[in-house]
Design an enzyme around this catalytic site. Structure first.
Site, PDB file in Angstrom:
ATOM      1  N   PRO A   1       0.836  -1.213   0.000  1.00 24.92           N
ATOM      2  CA  PRO A   1       0.000   0.000   0.000  1.00 24.92           C
ATOM      3  C   PRO A   1       0.869   1.262   0.000  1.00 24.92           C
ATOM      4  O   PRO A   1       1.289   1.756   1.045  1.00 24.92           O
ATOM      5  CB  PRO A   1      -0.797  -0.132   1.308  1.00 24.92           C
TER       6      PRO A   1
ATOM      7  N   ASP B   1       5.640   2.634   2.297  1.00 22.77           N
ATOM      8  CA  ASP B   1       4.807   1.477   2.596  1.00 22.77           C
ATOM      9  C   ASP B   1       4.054   1.779   3.889  1.00 22.77           C
ATOM     10  O   ASP B   1       4.653   1.839   4.968  1.00 22.77           O
ATOM     11  CB  ASP B   1       5.683   0.235   2.762  1.00 22.77           C
ATOM     12  N   HIS B   2       2.722   1.947   3.784  1.00 20.86           N
ATOM     13  CA  HIS B   2       1.937   2.366   4.939  1.00 20.86           C
ATOM     14  C   HIS B   2       1.810   1.277   6.001  1.00 20.86           C
ATOM     15  O   HIS B   2       1.389   1.538   7.122  1.00 20.86           O
ATOM     16  CB  HIS B   2       0.538   2.809   4.490  1.00 20.86           C
ATOM     17  N   ARG B   3       2.182   0.046   5.665  1.00 23.14           N
ATOM     18  CA  ARG B   3       2.114  -1.022   6.656  1.00 23.14           C
ATOM     19  C   ARG B   3       3.176  -0.856   7.733  1.00 23.14           C
ATOM     20  O   ARG B   3       2.940  -1.184   8.906  1.00 23.14           O
ATOM     21  CB  ARG B   3       2.300  -2.387   5.980  1.00 23.14           C
ATOM     22  N   SER B   4       4.343  -0.357   7.346  1.00 25.45           N
ATOM     23  CA  SER B   4       5.464  -0.290   8.277  1.00 25.45           C
ATOM     24  C   SER B   4       5.866   1.126   8.661  1.00 25.45           C
ATOM     25  O   SER B   4       6.536   1.322   9.690  1.00 25.45           O
ATOM     26  CB  SER B   4       6.682  -1.015   7.680  1.00 25.45           C
TER      27      SER B   4
END
Length: 413
Positions: free
Chosen positions: A212, A385-388
């Site tokens: 994402p 990366d919006h996850r991390s």
């Protein structure tokens, strides 16, 4: 007795490679440690060295052909042996190469190209990447025999199944439709995909479809940077001069040291916050893009980083990078400013969390003390990366980077 010349794993994750060129011919003597062949992996072309002295008795995988890791690609005879020693030779301890004489006996069953469903792939032993590629290519994994441990289906198995499906004769209606789509193109040359190009394509699709992305932009004033660069380069020979691109590299390292949360790698089980600052810098080559790594960049001077980058760029374009020189890295930088690109958004290089896209330096109208003046400005875009990495962390990192570029004297300290 004859010994098999085995294709070793020359880089992490390598499953196969192309025999770019044999440097020794059949019947030619070779010394221990002497280069036997040039091996093209998905990242670089490297030399395969002989483990022992002898004579090349037989080449099993010719130039331009692909072979699996741990497969036998040739046969080495002892100095005292002749060609008759090959009569009873059979590869031992390694998987035979996929050559015409062995193909029918060693080829694994290949799945037919049918629409895959989650229910079908859940019943087989396969890696997550193999499952994802199977779904993307419409490959049914049911009944497929994998080449991984205990028959586990891995990436290369699915890619081969997809290639066979593409090569299989298509229904007449599909052929007509494909021909119609190509109508009007005129004459063209079909350039086969290299191992490097296939890997780039696969990783880009994987990144853009599974990561994402979000993007942050900033405009950086360059007046102070260009003035400092001119002073630093005074008296330097041209090959030793600091380039404009060297400053963003150092500024990236500076910002990562102050916002370490952005120096992160995403995994399914945990986010890894890296202790070292290793920066991957994109270099364009004839075969595609490769990212040599500047390690411990925060501990090196601007001049050292500049010199290392020049050496790595030359080795990258000549295909001479060693795995340790391009594997790893926690943050990437891509600069298209030299091509006149004003701004762009780069695709993240998994498992990294960020990549900075650097545009061209150009004179633009800016406001200063209530007046409009022209000044050199450079646009940058941070892909995250919006996850991390959260938006606030990305914004904080970009602010530190912008300040370092606009007040570059801190980068020399």
């Amino acid at each position: 007795m004859p010994k098999g010349i085995v294709l070793p794993s020359l880089s992490a994750g390598m499953e196969d490679a192309v025999i770019a060129r044999w440097l020794k011919a059949e019947g030619e003597a070779v010394a221990a440690g002497e280069a036997l062949a040039e091996i093209e992996t998905d990242k670089a072309t490297m030399e395969l060295e002989a483990n022992a002295a002898g004579t090349i008795g037989k080449i099993l995988v010719p130039n331009g052909e692909r072979a699996d890791v741990n497969s036998v690609i040739g046969v080495l005879l002892d100095e005292s042996e002749g060609a008759e020693a090959l009569a009873d030779y059979a590869p031992a301890g390694a998987k035979p190469a996929d050559v015409p004489a062995l193909k029918d006996a060693t080829a694994a069953p290949v799945a037919k190209a049918v629409v895959a469903t989650p229910a079908a792939t859940d019943k087989v032993i396969a890696s997550p990447l193999a499952r994802r590629i199977a779904v993307q290519n419409g490959i049914d994994l049911t009944g497929m025999s994998g080449s991984g441990p205990r028959g586990r289906i891995v990436r290369i198995d699915v890619e081969r199944a997809a290639e066979q499906a593409v090569a299989a004769p298509a229904p007449q209606a599909d052929v007509a439709e494909a021909t119609a789509k190509l109508a009007g193109l005129g004459e063209y040359e079909a350039v086969p995909h290299s191992a490097m190009r296939r890997t780039i394509a696969r990783r880009l699709v994987e990144s853009k479809t599974t990561v994402p992305h979000f993007y942050l932009e900033a405009d950086c004033g360059l007046e102070a940077l260009l003035a400092l660069r001119a002073r630093v380069n005074e008296g330097r020979d041209k090959p030793e001069r600091i380039s404009v691109n060297d400053f963003p590299i150092k500024a990236v390292a500076h910002a990562l040291a102050r916002v370490p949360e952005a120096n992160a790698v995403w995994t399914d089980d945990a986010t890894l916050h890296l202790d070292t600052i290793d920066i991957s810098v994109a270099v364009a080559t004839d075969g595609g893009l490769i990212t040599p790594v500047l390690r411990n960049a925060d501990r090196k001077s601007l001049g050292t980083l500049s010199a290392e980058m020049k050496v790595l760029a030359v080795k990258a374009r000549e295909g001479r990078l060693k795995p340790v020189e391009y594997q790893g890295g926690g943050f990437s930088l891509s600069n298209l400013g030299m091509y006149g690109v004003k701004r762009f958004s780069a695709i993240i290089n998994p498992p990294q969390s960020c990549i900075l896209a650097v545009g061209a330096a150009e004179r633009r109208p800016v406001e200063r003390d209530g007046q409009i003046v022209f000044a050199p400005v450079m646009s940058v875009t941070l892909s995250v990366d919006h996850r991390s990495v959260d938006g606030a962390v990305g914004a904080q990192w970009l602010a530190v980077f912008k300040n370092a570029v606009e007040t570059p004297m801190a980068l020399l300290l």
